[in-house]
Design a protein around this motif. Structure first.
Motif, short mmCIF file in Angstrom:
data_model
loop_
_atom_site.label_atom_id
_atom_site.label_comp_id
_atom_site.label_asym_id
_atom_site.label_seq_id
_atom_site.Cartn_x
_atom_site.Cartn_y
_atom_site.Cartn_z
N MET A 163 0.67 -0.41 10.23
CA MET A 163 1.39 -1.14 9.19
C MET A 163 2.17 -0.19 8.29
O MET A 163 3.32 -0.47 7.93
CB MET A 163 0.42 -1.98 8.36
CG MET A 163 -0.17 -3.16 9.11
SD MET A 163 -1.07 -4.32 8.05
CE MET A 163 -2.50 -3.33 7.59
N LEU A 164 1.58 0.96 7.94
CA LEU A 164 2.27 1.90 7.06
C LEU A 164 3.44 2.58 7.75
O LEU A 164 4.33 3.11 7.09
CB LEU A 164 1.28 2.94 6.53
CG LEU A 164 0.20 2.42 5.57
CD1 LEU A 164 -0.68 3.57 5.08
CD2 LEU A 164 0.83 1.71 4.38
N SER A 165 3.46 2.53 9.08
CA SER A 165 4.59 3.10 9.82
C SER A 165 5.68 2.07 10.08
O SER A 165 6.65 2.35 10.78
CB SER A 165 4.10 3.69 11.16
OG SER A 165 3.66 2.65 12.02
N TRP A 214 6.07 2.78 -0.93
CA TRP A 214 5.23 1.58 -0.87
C TRP A 214 5.64 0.71 0.30
O TRP A 214 6.83 0.49 0.55
CB TRP A 214 5.35 0.79 -2.18
CG TRP A 214 4.76 1.51 -3.36
CD1 TRP A 214 5.41 2.36 -4.21
CD2 TRP A 214 3.40 1.47 -3.79
NE1 TRP A 214 4.54 2.84 -5.16
CE2 TRP A 214 3.30 2.31 -4.93
CE3 TRP A 214 2.27 0.80 -3.35
CZ2 TRP A 214 2.11 2.49 -5.62
CZ3 TRP A 214 1.08 0.98 -4.04
CH2 TRP A 214 1.00 1.82 -5.16
N VAL A 215 4.65 0.20 1.00
CA VAL A 215 4.89 -0.65 2.17
C VAL A 215 4.17 -1.98 1.97
O VAL A 215 2.95 -2.01 1.74
CB VAL A 215 4.36 0.02 3.47
CG1 VAL A 215 4.57 -0.92 4.67
CG2 VAL A 215 5.04 1.36 3.70
N MET A 246 0.85 -1.19 0.00
CA MET A 246 0.00 0.00 0.00
C MET A 246 0.88 1.24 0.00
O MET A 246 1.95 1.25 0.62
CB MET A 246 -0.91 -0.02 1.23
CG MET A 246 -1.99 1.06 1.24
SD MET A 246 -3.18 0.80 2.62
CE MET A 246 -4.12 -0.59 1.98
N ARG A 247 0.42 2.26 -0.71
CA ARG A 247 1.20 3.50 -0.78
C ARG A 247 0.97 4.31 0.49
O ARG A 247 -0.18 4.61 0.86
CB ARG A 247 0.80 4.31 -2.01
CG ARG A 247 1.57 5.62 -2.17
CD ARG A 247 1.30 6.26 -3.53
NE ARG A 247 2.20 5.76 -4.54
CZ ARG A 247 2.09 6.04 -5.85
NH1 ARG A 247 1.11 6.81 -6.28
NH2 ARG A 247 2.95 5.56 -6.72
N ALA A 248 2.05 4.65 1.17
CA ALA A 248 1.99 5.45 2.39
C ALA A 248 1.76 6.92 2.05
O ALA A 248 1.95 7.34 0.89
CB ALA A 248 3.28 5.27 3.18
N PRO A 249 1.36 7.73 3.02
CA PRO A 249 1.13 9.16 2.75
C PRO A 249 2.32 9.88 2.14
O PRO A 249 2.14 10.84 1.37
CB PRO A 249 0.79 9.72 4.14
CG PRO A 249 0.18 8.57 4.86
CD PRO A 249 0.94 7.38 4.40
N GLY A 256 -10.08 2.56 9.19
CA GLY A 256 -8.63 2.48 9.35
C GLY A 256 -8.10 1.08 9.50
O GLY A 256 -6.93 0.89 9.85
N GLN A 257 -8.94 0.07 9.22
CA GLN A 257 -8.54 -1.32 9.38
C GLN A 257 -8.56 -2.04 8.03
O GLN A 257 -9.48 -1.86 7.24
CB GLN A 257 -9.49 -2.05 10.33
CG GLN A 257 -9.66 -1.37 11.68
CD GLN A 257 -8.38 -1.40 12.49
OE1 GLN A 257 -7.85 -2.46 12.81
NE2 GLN A 257 -7.88 -0.22 12.83
N ALA A 258 -7.54 -2.85 7.79
CA ALA A 258 -7.52 -3.72 6.63
C ALA A 258 -8.20 -5.03 7.03
O ALA A 258 -7.81 -5.65 8.03
CB ALA A 258 -6.10 -3.98 6.16
N ILE A 259 -9.20 -5.44 6.28
CA ILE A 259 -10.00 -6.61 6.62
C ILE A 259 -9.60 -7.79 5.73
O ILE A 259 -9.52 -7.65 4.51
CB ILE A 259 -11.50 -6.32 6.44
CG1 ILE A 259 -11.90 -5.06 7.21
CG2 ILE A 259 -12.32 -7.52 6.87
CD1 ILE A 259 -11.68 -5.13 8.71
#
Length: 698
Positions: A315-317, A272-273, A265-268, A289-292
């Protein structure tokens, strides 16, 4: 998010002297070859000559077309775009369909006001193309620019063109992605992420795109920059985007196996993370804010089949957050569909193959509340769409004897009928029951049985099954059973036959374990399950011993092909649609290489050892009389190679077995580019069954 399905690229056919010696029918793999097409036309003509003259054929073809083109159709919400609902509508006057929109408020009131955006038939005529609709992807939150996908002839390959929703026309000089097995999404209004199969070096071994590029508006494709790449041994790679409230999250799925994907996923800040989600889990949606995701394997104390949530910000951090349990199915349940609106997670579960819908919300402490929605019991339920801002789910509810009703449901449980279809036949004449057969290893296998009320004598029975790829087979209205055969099921029970939908292992009826029980070397379980249903029908007096017909499409072709070669004395007629049959060569044909996780790799001696035990094409034995078989397929199928059906037909007929063969020149894997072809097929199959096993108790 929508499940992303990859389609295949055409593979070169080996015509070496050695290969020809091993398989004298190899020439039939030449998809558009003059000799192969001539044989197809000869088979088609023979089939039509034999079946179209059957008394009642034309009556049923005309009736099938009328049923399929019934103006009383559900206008499904293909996508809710802010305050608009989009729908692709097909009827007798619009065979390829109208793409249109209505205000959401009017749609919710059951009185949509449609504005046509694209008349696909008219567009094809104007452009000299046989366009088949593949969908549209409009950029939120404005939903002004869309990516429209159109396929020439119905194959999986398509062309993607930019469309201006407000102006109602294609954007002059806008984005156009040429014909390919494309996967395209918006990064922003002026940027696309594109995975395109462009030939050597850009495709995986399975024939899918292996490179994702970022393409800026106003620049040539040659200037697009690579942002992600899969290996040649991966299945493929594709970009996608989902809305998390007002946040658009752009991501890339790298399919390292058919049942394994790594999502980045692209972080702010733009980098890419790769998300620390198990690669075997099914990434479904994002909400609050949750990935399901749905678990296929255990994760700590979390059981397979459970829905879990991972915190996206963590996760993005760079953190690896512990997953939170959202919903755990019971032993009789399987979670089949998951969708999200701005604040609600919608979960459709099967409970002994009956559909149930739940609304879940994340609580301040991180737990999830759950509320069952008040829908009709013992029915098939499908999440037909969602309205994000309104936190509404659209649920299609139907049964074998109950026409579809489309309902809107909010998270409080308030349900309203959007549209209810009138009955297309008198259901009071029929009964539907759920029964269970016992397979060889003691497993209880459910099946649904429809027949005329009061009939007690053994009759002809048509069993439809699939048994693979986690795909559950749920009962739908009898005018649309079995898949791609229109009202065949209705025609059959009206004349006194029994129609059966079997829920054999390999599907997703009872979660991951039900699928895994027929995976790879365990495939025989699905064939045994089908046999158990057939013998149960005979034992209980439903079916005559000489009156059991079986039907399967795509993966179901492996099923019915193996069934007929293993028990030619049990089955009296076979229907195989777009079938997979040659398990020795399947991984070298079109999309076949992507399915080795399901079946095994025939190039590995250990895998071929179990594949060879059932591969239908290789198990046709000289001198054995096999049941009459009807093959239906499409030349334009670029997923399952038409050579499978062609070669099986040639091998069977060479030894004097009766075969019926009907190959459409267009239509792709679904077979048939419009409903007139579907109606023709329904009538042909009815005539085939009536001719070969009779009707009713005769």
């Amino acid at each position: 998010m929508r499940t992303i399905l990859f389609a295949a690229l055409s593979a070169a056919v080996s015509t070496s002297a050695l290969a020809q010696a091993e398989d004298p029918n190899l020439w039939l793999e030449d998809i558009e070859g003059q000799r192969a097409i001539a044989q197809v036309k000869q088979w088609n003509a023979a089939t039509e000559a034999s079946l179209t003259t059957m008394p009642g054929f034309e009556e049923r073809r005309a009736r099938a077309l009328k049923l399929l083109n019934d103006p009383n159709q559900i206008a499904t919400p293909d996508e809710v775009m802010g305050d608009l609902v989009a729908n692709h509508w097909v009827d007798a006057d619009h065979k390829r369909g109208l793409w249109r929109v209505s205000p959401l408020s009017a749609y919710l009131a059951g009185k949509p006001v449609w504005r046509t955006l694209i008349d696909v038939d008219a567009l094809g005529k104007a452009e000299g193309k046989s366009w088949v609709w593949h969908g549209a992807n409009c950029l939120p939150p404005e939903y002004q620019r869309c990516l429209v996908s159109l396929s020439p002839g119905g194959s999986d390959a398509d062309v993607v063109r930019e469309f201006d929703l407000a102006a109602g026309k294609f954007v002059e000089g806008g984005f156009t992605v040429p014909e390919s097995k494309n996967s395209v999404t918006w990064a922003d209004r002026d940027t696309l992420l594109v995975a395109m199969a462009e030939g050597e070096g850009t495709v995986t071994r399975s024939g899918y795109a292996r490179i994702v590029k970022e393409w800026k508006r106003g620049t040539p494709w040659s200037a697009a920059t690579k942002v992600a790449e899969a290996s040649e041994s991966d299945i493929g790679i594709s970009p996608f985007a989902v809305m998390d409230g007002d946040i658009r999250r752009v991501a890339i799925s790298r399919n390292v196996g058919f049942y394994a994907a790594r999502v980045s996923m692209r972080a702010p800040d733009g980098h890419w993370v790769e998300l620390p989600i198990p690669e075997t889990a099914i990434f479904d949606a994002v909400v609050s804010g949750q990935a399901i995701a749905r678990l296929v394997e255990s994760l700590g104390q979390l059981k397979p089949g459970s829905v879990v949530a991972f915190d996206i910000a963590q996760m993005l951090s760079g953190q690896k957050p512990e997953p939170a349990l959202v919903m755990e199915p019971t032993k009789s349940q399987a979670i089949e569909e998951v969708a999200a609106t701005d604040n609600v997670l919608w979960v459709k579960a099967l409970d002994d193959v009956s559909g149930k819908l739940f609304a879940l919300r994340r609580q301040p402490d991180g737990s999830w509340s759950s509320k069952a929605m008040p829908l009709l019991d013992h029915s098939t339920v499908h999440i037909a769409g969602t309205a994000d801002k309104q936190d509404i789910a659209f649920a299609a509810v139907e049964g074998m004897l109950s026409p579809t009703t489309l309902m809107s449901v909010d998270s409080t449980g308030k349900a309203a009928t959007i549209q209810a279809l009138p009955a297309q036949f008198d259901a009071s004449k029929f009964s539907v029951d759920q029964r269970f057969a016992t397979s060889k290893d003691g497993t209880r296998v459910p099946y649904f049985l429809v027949r005329r009320k009061g009939d007690s004598r053994p009759t002809g029975a048509l069993i439809h099954a699939y048994g693979g790829f986690r795909a559950a087979q749920t009962p739908t209205y009898l005018t649309a059973q079995p898949y791609r055969s229109g009202p065949l099921g209705l025609f059959w029970v009206e004349q006194g036959g029994a129609f059966v939908l079997a829920n054999i292992r390999g599907g997703g009826e009872y979660g991951p374990a039900w699928h895994q029980a027929a995976l790879r070397e365990k495939r025989q379980n699905s064939f045994d399950d089908l046999e158990a249903v057939a013998r149960d029908l005979i034992r209980t007096g439903v079916a005559r011993k000489d009156g059991v017909a079986i039907s399967g499409r795509s993966n179901g072709g492996v099923l019915v092909g193996a069934a007929m070669t293993q028990h030619p004395e049990l089955y009296s007629a076979v229907i195989a649609g777009s079938p997979l049959l040659d398990m020795k060569r399947y991984s070298h044909l079109l999309a076949g290489a992507s399915w080795v996780d399901e079946y095994g790799d025939p190039d590995k001696p250990g895998d071929w050892a179990f594949l060879s035990n059932y591969s239908p094409y290789q198990n046709v034995r000289p001198g054995v009389r096999y049941p009459p078989t009807f093959f239906y397929l499409s030349t334009k199928d670029d997923r399952v190679h038409p050579g499978h059906a062609r070669k099986m037909a040639a091998r069977l007929s060479a030894d004097g077995n009766r075969i019926y063969f009907h190959e459409y020149m267009e239509g792709g894997h679904s077979v048939g580019a419009d409903r007139s072809e579907d109606a023709m097929r329904a009538a042909l199959l009815w005539a085939f069954l009536t001719k070969e096993i009779g009707s009713g108790a005769d």
